[in-house]
Design an enzyme around this catalytic site. Structure first.
Site, mmCIF file in Angstrom:
data_model
loop_
_atom_site.group_PDB
_atom_site.id
_atom_site.type_symbol
_atom_site.label_atom_id
_atom_site.label_comp_id
_atom_site.label_asym_id
_atom_site.label_seq_id
_atom_site.Cartn_x
_atom_site.Cartn_y
_atom_site.Cartn_z
ATOM 1 C CG HIS A 25 -1.782 1.197 1.347
ATOM 2 N ND1 HIS A 25 -3.083 1.237 0.884
ATOM 3 C CD2 HIS A 25 -1.549 2.438 1.863
ATOM 4 C CE1 HIS A 25 -3.596 2.427 1.110
ATOM 5 N NE2 HIS A 25 -2.689 3.179 1.709
ATOM 6 C CD GLU A 26 1.574 3.637 3.673
ATOM 7 O OE1 GLU A 26 1.875 4.698 3.086
ATOM 8 O OE2 GLU A 26 0.507 3.483 4.300
ATOM 9 C CG HIS A 29 0.525 6.153 -0.768
ATOM 10 N ND1 HIS A 29 -0.565 6.611 -1.469
ATOM 11 C CD2 HIS A 29 0.039 5.564 0.358
ATOM 12 C CE1 HIS A 29 -1.676 6.305 -0.792
ATOM 13 N NE2 HIS A 29 -1.323 5.667 0.299
#
Length: 377
Positions: A25-26, A29
């Site tokens: 997820h990170e 980003h």
């Protein structure tokens, strides 16, 4: 009841599920931010005190923290881990300011924020598609092979050989499409279209309710129509089909999540069914004890839910940031800092309240409140 998976397996399985999902997820980003020319100051797996970490050549601090319940990427120009804008970014030297998150266009900021949930969904598609490629894809047309005696299907007049065309207006392409819709709606009248002898007819059928208790003691209310399919075969799939099948399975899981949330919001299902980190840890241990395939499917399920929850328009979550950027794109100027601060404080309060609520539910599902009431009584 079967044996508990044990504390060690439960903790290990929870970390093995949450750690990789938070990382991807990170990383979504982070990678899109790098592509847009934004400097990442901190990449953290977990919250709280740092257990260990290191700095890379670009000046990013990579850290593993003590509380493995999430993570964050702090970009240049962010005030804190919640990605609120630091007013001091305007005072940076021009070259440094150009690499800050607030300096990027609203569309670039939206892409960076949306990348996290998008990668979670993509990761689930790859997992589900990969499992389908390895084991084959179950196939069975939505034709009734058998009707159970005393079932809701028999009461409605369904017969072997009937083909279910749609339920609630949703097309039924295979027998497996029936259960995700009916299972979430015990005793709820649903609109069916059924084909018999080449003729289609509309029907309203309320599924029966089946109470299930798994080997770990979890209790579920499940809608049951009372029909069985014909023979099911595992069809080998080509490698190019895997992403398509994975996307279809991921969409089915998301549709079930939407259905479940809608039923809780409308009062058709109890909010006590919402689970939190403790329940996820418990089920991750159960899934691991059932085998590698069950564990991978559970990881895909959590990845989808992580992406879905983060897209909710709640300040502090990715969806809340996207809402502010959408407003900025329409108004052609950012939402005022006062409004943002108020919204983030409200969002934090909402998330903390929700966390307490689901933890209360988790402890109740483990029998703690019943045990305490027995001791007090």
């Amino acid at each position: 009841m079967g044996a508990s998976p044990g504390l060690f397996l439960t903790i290990f399985s929870f970390i093995a599920v949450i750690g990789p999902l938070v990382f991807v997820h990170e990383m979504g980003h982070y990678l899109v931010a790098r592509w847009c020319g934004v400097k990442a100051e901190v990449f953290s797996i977990g919250f709280g005190p740092e257990l260990f970490g290191w700095n890379d050549a670009r000046g990013t601090r990579w850290r593993i923290a003590a509380l493995p319940l999430g993570g964050y990427v702090k970009f240049l120009g962010d005030m804190d881990a919640s990605s609120q804008t630091d007013p001091a970014w305007l005072e940076m030297p021009a070259a440094e300011r150009a690499r800050s998150f607030p300096a990027k266009s609203v569309w670039q900021r939206m892409a960076i924020v949306a990348a996290g949930p998008a990668v979670n969904l993509l990761f689930a598609v790859l997992l589900l598609g990969g499992m389908a490629y390895m084991r084959g894809e179950p196939e069975s047309p939505p034709v009734i092979g058998r009707v159970a005696q005393g079932s809701a299907a028999q009461a409605a007049g369904l017969q072997p050989g009937d083909r279910i065309i749609s339920i609630m207006g949703r097309n039924i392409d295979s027998f497996g499409d029936i259960s995700p819709i009916v299972g979430l709606r015990p005793a709820e009248p649903l609109a069916y279209v059924v084909e018999r002898g080449g003729e289609r007819r509309a029907m309203t059928i309320a599924a029966g309710t089946r109470i299930e208790k798994d080997r770990f003691g979890n209790i579920f209310r499940i809608g049951q129509l009372g029909v069985a399919s014909g023979p099911v075969v595992l069809r080998p799939i080509a490698i190019w089909e895997a992403p398509i099948i994975g996307t279809r399975h991921a969409w089915q899981v998301m549709a079930s999540a939407f259905d479940g949330l809608g039923q809780i919001l409308t009062g058709r299902r109890s909010a006590s069914e919402l689970g939190g980190p403790l329940k996820i840890a418990d089920i991750s241990g159960q899934a691991a004890s059932l085998g590698f395939t069950s564990f991978l499917f559970f990881m895909a399920l959590i990845s989808i839910n992580l992406g879905f929850i983060n897209l909710l328009p709640i300040p502090m979550l990715d969806g809340g940031h996207l809402l502010f950027y959408a407003i900025e794109a329409i108004r052609r100027r950012p939402v005022s800092m006062d409004v943002q601060n108020w919204a983030f404080r409200s969002g934090l309060a909402l998330l903390l309240t929700l966390m307490l609520f689901v933890t209360f539910n988790d402890l109740g599902s483990f029998g703690l409140w019943k045990s305490l009431s027995g001791l007090i009584g």
